[in-house]
Design a protein around this motif. Sequence first.
Motif, PDB file in Angstrom:
ATOM      1  N   LEU A 142       0.814  -1.221   0.099  1.00 28.19           N
ATOM      2  CA  LEU A 142      -0.105  -0.069  -0.100  1.00 28.19           C
ATOM      3  C   LEU A 142       1.082   1.141   0.050  1.00 28.19           C
ATOM      4  O   LEU A 142       0.576   2.290  -0.548  1.00 28.19           O
ATOM      5  CB  LEU A 142      -0.745   0.056   1.159  1.00 28.19           C
ATOM      6  N   SER A 143       1.823   1.129   0.814  1.00 26.37           N
ATOM      7  CA  SER A 143       2.863   2.382   0.842  1.00 26.37           C
ATOM      8  C   SER A 143       3.287   2.706  -0.363  1.00 26.37           C
ATOM      9  O   SER A 143       3.596   3.835  -0.979  1.00 26.37           O
ATOM     10  CB  SER A 143       3.996   2.271   1.741  1.00 26.37           C
ATOM     11  N   ALA A 144       3.760   1.570  -1.206  1.00 25.31           N
ATOM     12  CA  ALA A 144       4.181   1.771  -2.565  1.00 25.31           C
ATOM     13  C   ALA A 144       3.195   2.294  -3.566  1.00 25.31           C
ATOM     14  O   ALA A 144       3.939   3.094  -4.508  1.00 25.31           O
ATOM     15  CB  ALA A 144       4.587   0.193  -3.322  1.00 25.31           C
ATOM     16  N   VAL A 145       2.034   2.171  -3.368  1.00 25.07           N
ATOM     17  CA  VAL A 145       1.061   3.287  -4.340  1.00 25.07           C
ATOM     18  C   VAL A 145       0.606   4.507  -3.619  1.00 25.07           C
ATOM     19  O   VAL A 145      -0.292   5.067  -3.858  1.00 25.07           O
ATOM     20  CB  VAL A 145      -0.190   2.035  -4.552  1.00 25.07           C
ATOM     21  N   GLY A 146       1.461   4.924  -2.451  1.00 28.53           N
ATOM     22  CA  GLY A 146       1.201   5.760  -1.961  1.00 28.53           C
ATOM     23  C   GLY A 146       0.111   6.080  -0.889  1.00 28.53           C
ATOM     24  O   GLY A 146      -0.582   7.159  -0.714  1.00 28.53           O
ATOM     25  N   MET A 147      -0.119   4.924  -0.208  1.00 28.54           N
ATOM     26  CA  MET A 147      -1.168   4.963   0.727  1.00 28.54           C
ATOM     27  C   MET A 147      -0.704   4.924   1.948  1.00 28.54           C
ATOM     28  O   MET A 147       0.086   4.186   2.238  1.00 28.54           O
ATOM     29  CB  MET A 147      -2.391   4.058   0.277  1.00 28.54           C
ATOM     30  N   CYS A 148      -1.502   5.558   2.960  1.00 25.13           N
ATOM     31  CA  CYS A 148      -1.050   5.608   4.289  1.00 25.13           C
ATOM     32  C   CYS A 148      -1.592   4.121   4.860  1.00 25.13           C
ATOM     33  O   CYS A 148      -2.779   3.881   4.962  1.00 25.13           O
ATOM     34  CB  CYS A 148      -1.515   6.694   5.176  1.00 25.13           C
ATOM     35  N   ALA A 149      -0.814   3.093   4.858  1.00 28.74           N
ATOM     36  CA  ALA A 149      -1.179   1.786   4.985  1.00 28.74           C
ATOM     37  C   ALA A 149      -2.299   1.516   6.298  1.00 28.74           C
ATOM     38  O   ALA A 149      -3.317   0.956   6.169  1.00 28.74           O
ATOM     39  CB  ALA A 149      -0.051   0.775   5.071  1.00 28.74           C
ATOM     40  N   ARG A 150      -1.784   1.965   7.348  1.00 28.71           N
ATOM     41  CA  ARG A 150      -2.577   1.971   8.418  1.00 28.71           C
ATOM     42  C   ARG A 150      -4.057   2.202   8.382  1.00 28.71           C
ATOM     43  O   ARG A 150      -4.793   1.654   9.125  1.00 28.71           O
ATOM     44  CB  ARG A 150      -1.681   2.779   9.547  1.00 28.71           C
ATOM     45  N   ASP A 151      -4.168   3.355   7.615  1.00 32.38           N
ATOM     46  CA  ASP A 151      -5.695   3.705   7.559  1.00 32.38           C
ATOM     47  C   ASP A 151      -6.455   3.071   6.705  1.00 32.38           C
ATOM     48  O   ASP A 151      -7.693   3.051   6.729  1.00 32.38           O
ATOM     49  CB  ASP A 151      -5.756   5.283   6.921  1.00 32.38           C
ATOM     50  N   TYR A 152      -6.039   2.124   6.007  1.00 31.09           N
ATOM     51  CA  TYR A 152      -6.682   1.264   4.916  1.00 31.09           C
ATOM     52  C   TYR A 152      -6.825  -0.109   4.957  1.00 31.09           C
ATOM     53  O   TYR A 152      -7.656  -0.707   4.645  1.00 31.09           O
ATOM     54  CB  TYR A 152      -6.218   1.680   3.499  1.00 31.09           C
ATOM     55  N   ILE A 153      -5.805  -0.640   5.811  1.00 29.89           N
ATOM     56  CA  ILE A 153      -5.534  -2.001   5.562  1.00 29.89           C
ATOM     57  C   ILE A 153      -6.626  -2.959   5.986  1.00 29.89           C
ATOM     58  O   ILE A 153      -7.246  -4.126   5.473  1.00 29.89           O
ATOM     59  CB  ILE A 153      -4.214  -2.465   6.672  1.00 29.89           C
ATOM     60  N   LYS A 154      -7.417  -2.418   7.060  1.00 37.92           N
ATOM     61  CA  LYS A 154      -8.708  -3.249   7.618  1.00 37.92           C
ATOM     62  C   LYS A 154     -10.202  -2.569   6.720  1.00 37.92           C
ATOM     63  O   LYS A 154     -10.960  -2.912   7.019  1.00 37.92           O
ATOM     64  CB  LYS A 154      -8.817  -2.876   9.187  1.00 37.92           C
ATOM     65  N   ARG A 155      -9.724  -1.735   5.980  1.00 39.26           N
ATOM     66  CA  ARG A 155     -11.045  -1.050   5.195  1.00 39.26           C
ATOM     67  C   ARG A 155     -11.780  -2.406   4.228  1.00 39.26           C
ATOM     68  O   ARG A 155     -11.083  -2.785   3.717  1.00 39.26           O
ATOM     69  CB  ARG A 155     -10.684   0.225   4.430  1.00 39.26           C
ATOM     70  N   GLU A 156     -12.791  -2.165   4.174  1.00 38.96           N
ATOM     71  CA  GLU A 156     -13.552  -3.044   3.268  1.00 38.96           C
ATOM     72  C   GLU A 156     -13.024  -2.560   1.803  1.00 38.96           C
ATOM     73  O   GLU A 156     -13.197  -1.173   1.420  1.00 38.96           O
ATOM     74  CB  GLU A 156     -15.086  -3.260   3.330  1.00 38.96           C
TER      75      GLU A 156
END
Lengths: 308, 252
Positions: free
Chosen positions: B118-132
């Motif tokens: 996720l970081s590789a595509v510029g996303m703050c992973a922590r905020d997204y990893i558990k999102r549906e």
Amino acid sequence: MLKLDEIQMRLLREVADLHTVPEGAYNIRSNSESAGRQSTANIEITPKTDVSGLEVRIKPGTKNESVHIPVVMTKSGLKELVYNDFFIGENADVVIVAGCGIDNCGNQDSEHDGIHRFYVGKNAKVKYVEKHYGSGTGTGKRILNPGTEVYQEEGSSVEMEMVQIKGVDDTSRTTTAELGAGAKLVVRERLMTHGSQKALSTYVVKLNGADSSADIVSRSVARDDSFQTFDAKIVGNAACHGHTECDSIIMDRGRILAVPGLEANDVDAALVHEAAIGKIAGDQIIKLMTLGLTEAEAEEQIINGFLQ
Amino acid sequence: MLELKHLSFEVPGEEEAKEIIRDVSLVVPDDKLVVVTGPNGGGKSTLAKLIAGIEKPTAGQIFLGGEDITEKSVTERAKLGIGFAFQQPVRFKGIRVIDLLRIAAGKKLSVSDACGYLSAVGMCARDYIKREVNASLSGGELKRIEIATVLARNPLVSVFDEPEAGIDLWSFQNLIEVFEKLRESISGSSILIISHQERILNIADEIVVLKNGTIDKQGPRDEILPSLIGTSAAVEECRRLMPAAKGAENHA
Ligand SMILES: Nc1ncnc2c1ncn2[C@@H]1O[C@H](COP(=O)(O)OP(=O)(O)OP(=O)(O)O)[C@@H](O)[C@H]1O
Ligand SMILES: [Mg+2]
């Protein structure tokens, strides 16, 4: 100590996540008898004397305590009707875990009909979890007919999670609720039927008090030749918010009937019903196949996620 | 290496069959990045679907590393090493970002590994990893997750269909780096990007222009790119096709 065999323990794990005796108050019912019971300082469980069942009294202000009342049945041909009443004191905040597992290896039907009544005091908070599970290779059916009645006083909040994923042949669930001012009811139902199973789920929720609200969401999957009916009615008798939602996947020859029912008797009642029924979207399966899953594996993942 | 030989795809039309891809032959060599561009409706996405096995060609063959995969299913091609990021990513109720990345990786991915993609595509992973991966995600977020699922597969041939669409300018450079890294990190792998973006055309080894289902131009970037952006007619066409590129100019 509990006197339960392997199958009974497995059922307990399925319906109540129990690997050992639960903490807090509990009553474990096994083949129509109590296999263990414990009250606590704040939660008193007593058997009813007139009919089969329990009275659970939770003192006002009881916080962070739980009650487990799982039922397991392993004898073929057993049929029981049980009344459990819960009196939840003002300002209490508790978790109640019910649930019924039936293992039927015989050729006679096994049936558990549980009527649960909840009297929820002012500003009390209840989280209620009810799981159903059936197993066994016998030709006898596994039948569950839960009836749930909820009476919510001012400012109380009830969150119900109802899950039936496997093995119950026939089920008719009736849930009724009456909400006072500012009371809040949230229901999350997850259901999967297969084979020639039938499942009927009926709700009648009366929003009687100002600012009361109900949110009832059912996610279900009907496979093989199974048939489901989701019949949800919300009656708005005051300024209130009501929402029902039926979101379903059909597979094979499965059938689903969703019956919306909204009755607004107050000009400030805001009621919404949503229903969507259809098979798994083709592009979802294709996407997972491009990630290396077979079609069957992709379907499995999509359904697992959907019923999460 | 991916090779398309005389690939055609037609669909039944009202009177006669409609040819969407016509006799396309193309090589995507190892360690190379090929960008396919061309007008809307030119057949780019269809070509990508043919490569991934989502559509079956009506004529011609597809080879991966010398093996004929024309008859192989989507699943088999994925397992052989073809990765495909959709132009329009699919949403799933109840499947979380981490679940999708685990499916993609084909193994029990640790949370920190998943966050890496996720970081590789510029996303703050922590905020997204558990999102549906459902309708609550924005278009750009969904697009990035789509790219991350392909990265998680480590494919021999990665196909990205308009990966830049919906990605904001600030993350664009980051995305370019992702593709460059991908090309370097997997030796013997190749990348095919469908794009209208000059900045993506700029990192191509080769450019293919697909028009009306056939290859209009094809060759090394330095040969093709000037002809695409050099002529005023082409600029006009690009302007029309590339609102994002126009925005890029304004910010530059
Ligand atoms: N299954 C189909 N049946 C009929 N027509 C189709 C089918 N699939 C694609 N097409 C048509 O084929 C043409 C090419 O479509 P395609 O999606 O490949 O274009 P594209 O180059 O990706 O365009 P864009 O730049 O807009 O993404 C379009 O005219 C489209 O409408
Ligand atoms: Mg396209």
